[in-house]
Design an enzyme around this catalytic site. Sequence first.
Site, short mmCIF file in Angstrom:
data_model
loop_
_atom_site.label_atom_id
_atom_site.label_comp_id
_atom_site.label_asym_id
_atom_site.label_seq_id
_atom_site.Cartn_x
_atom_site.Cartn_y
_atom_site.Cartn_z
CG HIS A 307 -2.11 0.87 0.98
ND1 HIS A 307 -1.93 2.26 1.34
CD2 HIS A 307 -3.19 0.62 0.87
CE1 HIS A 307 -3.26 2.77 1.16
NE2 HIS A 307 -4.04 1.75 0.63
CG ASP A 364 -8.48 -4.58 -2.61
OD1 ASP A 364 -9.68 -4.32 -2.44
OD2 ASP A 364 -7.50 -3.81 -2.98
N1 CMC Z 1 4.10 -7.54 -4.70
C1 CMC Z 1 5.35 -7.60 -5.01
N2 CMC Z 1 6.07 -6.44 -4.98
C2 CMC Z 1 5.49 -5.18 -4.50
C3 CMC Z 1 4.14 -5.32 -4.61
C4 CMC Z 1 3.34 -6.47 -4.43
N3 CMC Z 1 2.20 -6.37 -4.15
N4 CMC Z 1 3.77 -3.85 -3.93
C5 CMC Z 1 5.06 -3.24 -4.30
N5 CMC Z 1 6.18 -4.03 -4.56
C6 CMC Z 1 7.46 -3.79 -4.66
C7 CMC Z 1 7.61 -3.01 -5.99
O1 CMC Z 1 7.93 -3.80 -7.05
C8 CMC Z 1 8.76 -2.20 -5.77
O2 CMC Z 1 9.87 -2.81 -5.58
P1 CMC Z 1 11.29 -2.16 -5.95
O3 CMC Z 1 11.52 -1.05 -4.87
O4 CMC Z 1 12.23 -3.44 -6.01
O5 CMC Z 1 11.20 -1.57 -7.45
C9 CMC Z 1 8.44 -1.81 -4.12
O6 CMC Z 1 7.56 -2.73 -3.71
C10 CMC Z 1 7.70 -0.62 -4.29
O7 CMC Z 1 6.27 -0.41 -4.94
P2 CMC Z 1 5.76 0.82 -5.63
O8 CMC Z 1 5.04 0.11 -6.78
O9 CMC Z 1 6.60 1.91 -6.12
O10 CMC Z 1 4.80 1.24 -4.52
P3 CMC Z 1 3.63 2.09 -4.45
O11 CMC Z 1 3.25 2.76 -3.35
O12 CMC Z 1 3.68 3.08 -5.83
O13 CMC Z 1 2.54 1.01 -5.17
C11 CMC Z 1 0.59 -0.34 -4.75
C12 CMC Z 1 1.23 0.69 -3.99
C13 CMC Z 1 -0.75 -0.80 -3.89
C14 CMC Z 1 0.16 0.29 -6.08
C15 CMC Z 1 1.60 -1.77 -4.80
O14 CMC Z 1 1.80 -2.10 -3.35
C16 CMC Z 1 0.69 -2.80 -5.56
O15 CMC Z 1 0.85 -2.76 -6.78
N6 CMC Z 1 0.25 -3.80 -4.69
C17 CMC Z 1 -0.60 -4.88 -5.46
C18 CMC Z 1 -2.00 -4.32 -6.01
C19 CMC Z 1 -2.92 -4.02 -4.82
O16 CMC Z 1 -3.13 -4.94 -4.02
N7 CMC Z 1 -3.67 -2.81 -4.74
C20 CMC Z 1 -4.47 -2.61 -3.77
C21 CMC Z 1 -4.21 -1.51 -2.87
S1 CMC Z 1 -5.36 -1.56 -1.39
C22 CMC Z 1 -6.68 -0.69 -2.21
C23 CMC Z 1 -6.79 0.53 -2.42
O17 CMC Z 1 -6.66 1.30 -1.52
O18 CMC Z 1 -6.58 0.93 -3.58
#
Ligand code: CMC
Length: 429
Positions: A307, A364
């Site tokens: 998140h 989720d």
């Molecule tokens: N599985 C594997 N790796 C992950 C995941 C995951 N679910 N989430 C983040 N990472 C890794 C990502 O690859 C990155 O790694 P690196 O630093 O090596 O490049 C690091 O963690 C940071 O990720 P980010 O994408 O830069 O983080 P963000 O804050 O931009 O994204 C997120 C947040 C929710 C989009 C992401 O964690 C994600 O894609 N999660 C899976 C989708 C999900 O469950 N979404 C629902 C969120 S809760 C409902 C809502 O409020 O929307």
Amino acid sequence: MAEKQSAKLILPGGKESSLPVIVGTEDEHAVDIRSLRQETGYITLDSGYMNTGATTSAITYLDGEQGILRYRGYPIEELAEKSDFVETSYLLINGKLPTKDERKTFSTALTRHSLIHEDMQHFFHGYPPTSHPMAVLSAMVTSLSAYYPDSLDRNSAIDLHITRILSKVRTIAAFAYKKSIGQPIMYPKNSLKYCANFLHMMFAVPSEEYVVSPVLERAVNQLLILHADHEQNCSTSTVRMVGSSGANLYASVAAGILALWGPLHGGANQAVIEMLEEIKTSGADYKKFLEDVKNKRDNRRLMGFGHRVYKNFDPRAKILKKMCDEVLSHLGVKDPLLDIAKSMEEIALKDDYFVSKKLYPNVDFYSGIIYRALGIPTNMFTVMFALGRLPGWIAHWKEMVEDPQTKIGRPRQIYTGEKVRHYVPIDER
Ligand code: CMC
């Protein structure tokens, strides 16, 4: 909101800028950079708004480090246990819990506005049976503004539009589902409460008596409360952005529904179940799946984990995990996907990849398993999220239009394209 201190920014060349510091009621600090460009020519760059406050807001408090979530000051745990969705919606939209009379008036208004215009039913027939219900929902919500043209006037009765949208989105969601499975629509029943009425419209058929199970009704209430607001997330920011141009409530909420649809946001609940199904079908090798995620194979992610703001447990996920066990055991449902999800969570919470990146289960991860147990089909999960998030979107839209300081949302950019060049006619190129 206090504004006593200031921050000093020293720019290349030694030019200094003094910027006001704003402090929120929970001691959150922000440097107010609104005057920076005018004074210095500099803007700030923050793609993805990783560290940018788009507004001040009195609706929801969230501390991602501590895993705290409060609506209008009330902890999410207390609301999920003791309140219901209609009361929580009132709280979010009006800023206080309703008295008995206020609650009655609000509930009666929601009941009165539950029908949609009969002509709108023709729209449902125009969609192919394979349509995703989120596509139908967003289009129908936009269409509401055609049926209530007074909504285009910013000075029209906001409260009436709020009641209408809150009540009618539930009806539209259920009608979209009935259409997708080829069953006749079920009209709302005035004798039923908000969530029971939704279940009736979803699961009743004309040929049989349908009695709403109190367990299902309670579970839907809790699920919707847990989704009801989450401050400046992608869809809520979209609602505020669209609304800031003067767009009406229906158009702004429809935009929020579309932003929610993506798998990184509300669409994740559907993506989690699809991921778990894929693992089960291919022999339940969840350890291999986790290895693929860690190796970023095909850009795989553990859906339902991670998140932007929670760097500790998502408090909603904690409640949902417990609820998942309770609901499934009460309904006598044994779902192999739950076993896979729990095993994956156990491994991930000890694995350095997930621990070092502070990736925990989010709202989720378990919600889809509960929806499945309640009989809600997978492509309706994000619609459930939208139904839950509706009072949050409304509350933010209302807060924005009532704030005299609101300006149209219009970020800046740093241009990285060509410098000026001059047009050459096609024959001379
Ligand atoms: N599985 C594997 N790796 C992950 C995941 C995951 N679910 N989430 C983040 N990472 C890794 C990502 O690859 C990155 O790694 P690196 O630093 O090596 O490049 C690091 O963690 C940071 O990720 P980010 O994408 O830069 O983080 P963000 O804050 O931009 O994204 C997120 C947040 C929710 C989009 C992401 O964690 C994600 O894609 N999660 C899976 C989708 C999900 O469950 N979404 C629902 C969120 S809760 C409902 C809502 O409020 O929307």
